[in-house]
Design a protein around this motif. Structure first.
Motif, short mmCIF file in Angstrom:
data_model
loop_
_atom_site.label_atom_id
_atom_site.label_comp_id
_atom_site.label_asym_id
_atom_site.label_seq_id
_atom_site.Cartn_x
_atom_site.Cartn_y
_atom_site.Cartn_z
N LEU A 5 0.86 -1.18 0.00
CA LEU A 5 0.00 0.00 0.00
C LEU A 5 0.90 1.23 0.00
N LEU A 6 0.91 1.95 -1.10
CA LEU A 6 1.79 3.12 -1.24
C LEU A 6 1.09 4.38 -0.75
N ILE A 7 0.57 4.31 0.47
CA ILE A 7 -0.15 5.46 1.02
C ILE A 7 0.48 5.89 2.33
N LYS A 28 -9.40 4.35 1.65
CA LYS A 28 -10.77 3.86 1.67
C LYS A 28 -10.81 2.34 1.78
N LEU A 29 -11.74 1.86 2.59
CA LEU A 29 -11.84 0.43 2.85
C LEU A 29 -11.98 -0.38 1.56
N PHE A 30 -12.88 0.04 0.69
CA PHE A 30 -13.13 -0.76 -0.50
C PHE A 30 -11.98 -0.69 -1.49
N ASP A 31 -11.17 0.38 -1.45
CA ASP A 31 -9.96 0.40 -2.27
C ASP A 31 -9.01 -0.70 -1.81
N LEU A 32 -8.92 -0.87 -0.49
CA LEU A 32 -8.05 -1.91 0.05
C LEU A 32 -8.59 -3.30 -0.29
N ARG A 34 -10.39 -4.16 -2.74
CA ARG A 34 -10.26 -4.44 -4.17
C ARG A 34 -8.82 -4.76 -4.56
N LEU A 35 -7.86 -4.38 -3.73
CA LEU A 35 -6.49 -4.83 -3.97
C LEU A 35 -6.40 -6.34 -3.82
N LEU A 36 -7.22 -6.88 -2.93
CA LEU A 36 -7.24 -8.33 -2.69
C LEU A 36 -8.18 -9.04 -3.65
N SER A 37 -9.26 -8.36 -4.05
CA SER A 37 -10.25 -8.94 -4.97
C SER A 37 -10.71 -7.85 -5.93
N PRO A 38 -10.08 -7.72 -7.09
CA PRO A 38 -10.37 -6.62 -8.02
C PRO A 38 -11.82 -6.56 -8.49
N THR A 39 -12.55 -7.67 -8.44
CA THR A 39 -13.93 -7.68 -8.95
C THR A 39 -14.95 -7.31 -7.88
N LEU A 40 -14.52 -7.15 -6.63
CA LEU A 40 -15.48 -6.83 -5.57
C LEU A 40 -16.07 -5.45 -5.78
N TYR A 125 -9.65 -14.69 1.26
CA TYR A 125 -8.60 -13.77 0.86
C TYR A 125 -8.61 -12.48 1.67
N CYS A 126 -9.67 -12.25 2.45
CA CYS A 126 -9.70 -11.09 3.35
C CYS A 126 -9.60 -11.50 4.81
N ALA A 127 -9.52 -12.81 5.08
CA ALA A 127 -9.55 -13.29 6.45
C ALA A 127 -8.38 -12.78 7.28
N GLU A 128 -7.23 -12.56 6.64
CA GLU A 128 -6.06 -12.11 7.38
C GLU A 128 -6.23 -10.69 7.93
N LEU A 129 -7.22 -9.96 7.41
CA LEU A 129 -7.46 -8.60 7.89
C LEU A 129 -8.43 -8.58 9.09
#
Length: 297
Positions: A5-7, A28-32, A34-40, A125-129
């Protein structure tokens, strides 16, 4: 999974992956996600803003490891979208712990309880968060089930903890204030700092019923100290106290989940039994737990 994450300049190495620890510029949460799942897409998601429901706080439930099952039970058809994004309020703040992204597989109406039971499967794929990601969101209304696309721009990531949120280490005898679920978690996991402290002392404790406002004052002495006594409450809910047992028989075992456990004073684990009981009597008189609480003697 490796992601960058380059923020922020605050990135650390964890098992070879670079992960966000704290954002200077909120993301933004959904930006993050979508890094894990681009189609979400937010349009496919329902937000579950989990807050105090009058009986229990979802953060206590999460820390006890029961959140997934707790969330499945709904009084209405609240999760009628493919995905559910669960955010759990941190007591009295605008911060929310990410509880997970769940796919809604199906729902069943439970006639006996007049509830809807959802089959929710955590998206791995989001479980680690889960339990690590903290989101900032100012909710100035009561609704807890939101259409994600309406609020996705307002859900800002403020932190990604290096480890999953858990019960803290023993805070000291004067700061103990456990919900029943937290107590169950402490006892079930035998958290060393808690077990070491509570088993080393006798003392006087108070159980607060958050539903009725009534108090029960009790004492613990002998081998195992307060740890041994509170283990009995964790197991049965009532610890074989006559009035508490009657309460649970009348209202159901789940009513014990309204209890909170605190310590009034401690003594050496080898203290004379009568001395501890004398101090218990003192606190019963001070807190009026005989006339207005659950103590019978």
């Amino acid at each position: 999974m490796c992601y960058l994450l380059l923020i922020t300049r605050h990135v650390i190495e964890v098992d070879g992956d670079r992960v966000l620890t704290r954002c200077r510029n909120l993301f933004k949460l959904f930006d993050l996600l979508r890094l894990l799942s681009p189609t979400l897409s937010p349009a496919d998601c329902k937000l579950h803003m989990a807050v105090w429901n009058g009986k229990e706080h979802p953060l206590d439930v999460f820390l006890a490891g029961d959140f997934e099952e707790w969330q499945r039970w709904q009084t209405k058809r609240n999760f009628e979208r493919r995905f559910v994004v669960s955010l759990i309020n941190i007591h009295g703040t605008d911060n929310w712990v990410f509880g997970g992204l769940y796919e809604q597989i199906g729902v069943e109406y439970k006639k006996e309880s007049n509830d809807f039971y959802y089959d929710l499967e955590q998206v791995q794929y989001c479980a680690e968060l889960s339990g690590r990601l903290v989101v900032k969101f100012s909710r100035n209304f009561r609704a807890s089930y939101l259409l994600a696309e309406r609020w996705s721009e307002d859900l800002l990531v403020s932190e990604l903890k290096s480890e999953r949120l858990t019960l803290s280490e023993f805070p000291g005898f004067k700061s103990v204030n456990l919900s029943k679920r937290e107590l169950d978690c402490v006892i079930r996991q035998s958290i060393p700092s808690w077990k070491g402290a509570l088993s080393s002392v006798s003392g006087v404790y108070v159980i607060s019923d958050t539903m009725s406002g009534k108090l029960y004052v009790g004492c613990a002495y002998g081998e195992g100290g307060i740890w041994s006594r509170w283990s009995q409450y964790s197991s049965s809910g009532h610890g074989n106290n006559v009035e508490l047992r009657t309460l649970l028989n009348n209202l159901g075992a789940k009513s014990a989940e309204a209890f909170r456990f605190s310590i009034l004073e401690v003594a050496d684990v080898h203290a004379n039994k009568n001395e501890v009981i004398t101090r218990e009597t003192h606190w019963k008189e001070v807190l009026l737990s005989r006339t207005h609480g659950y103590n019978l003697n």
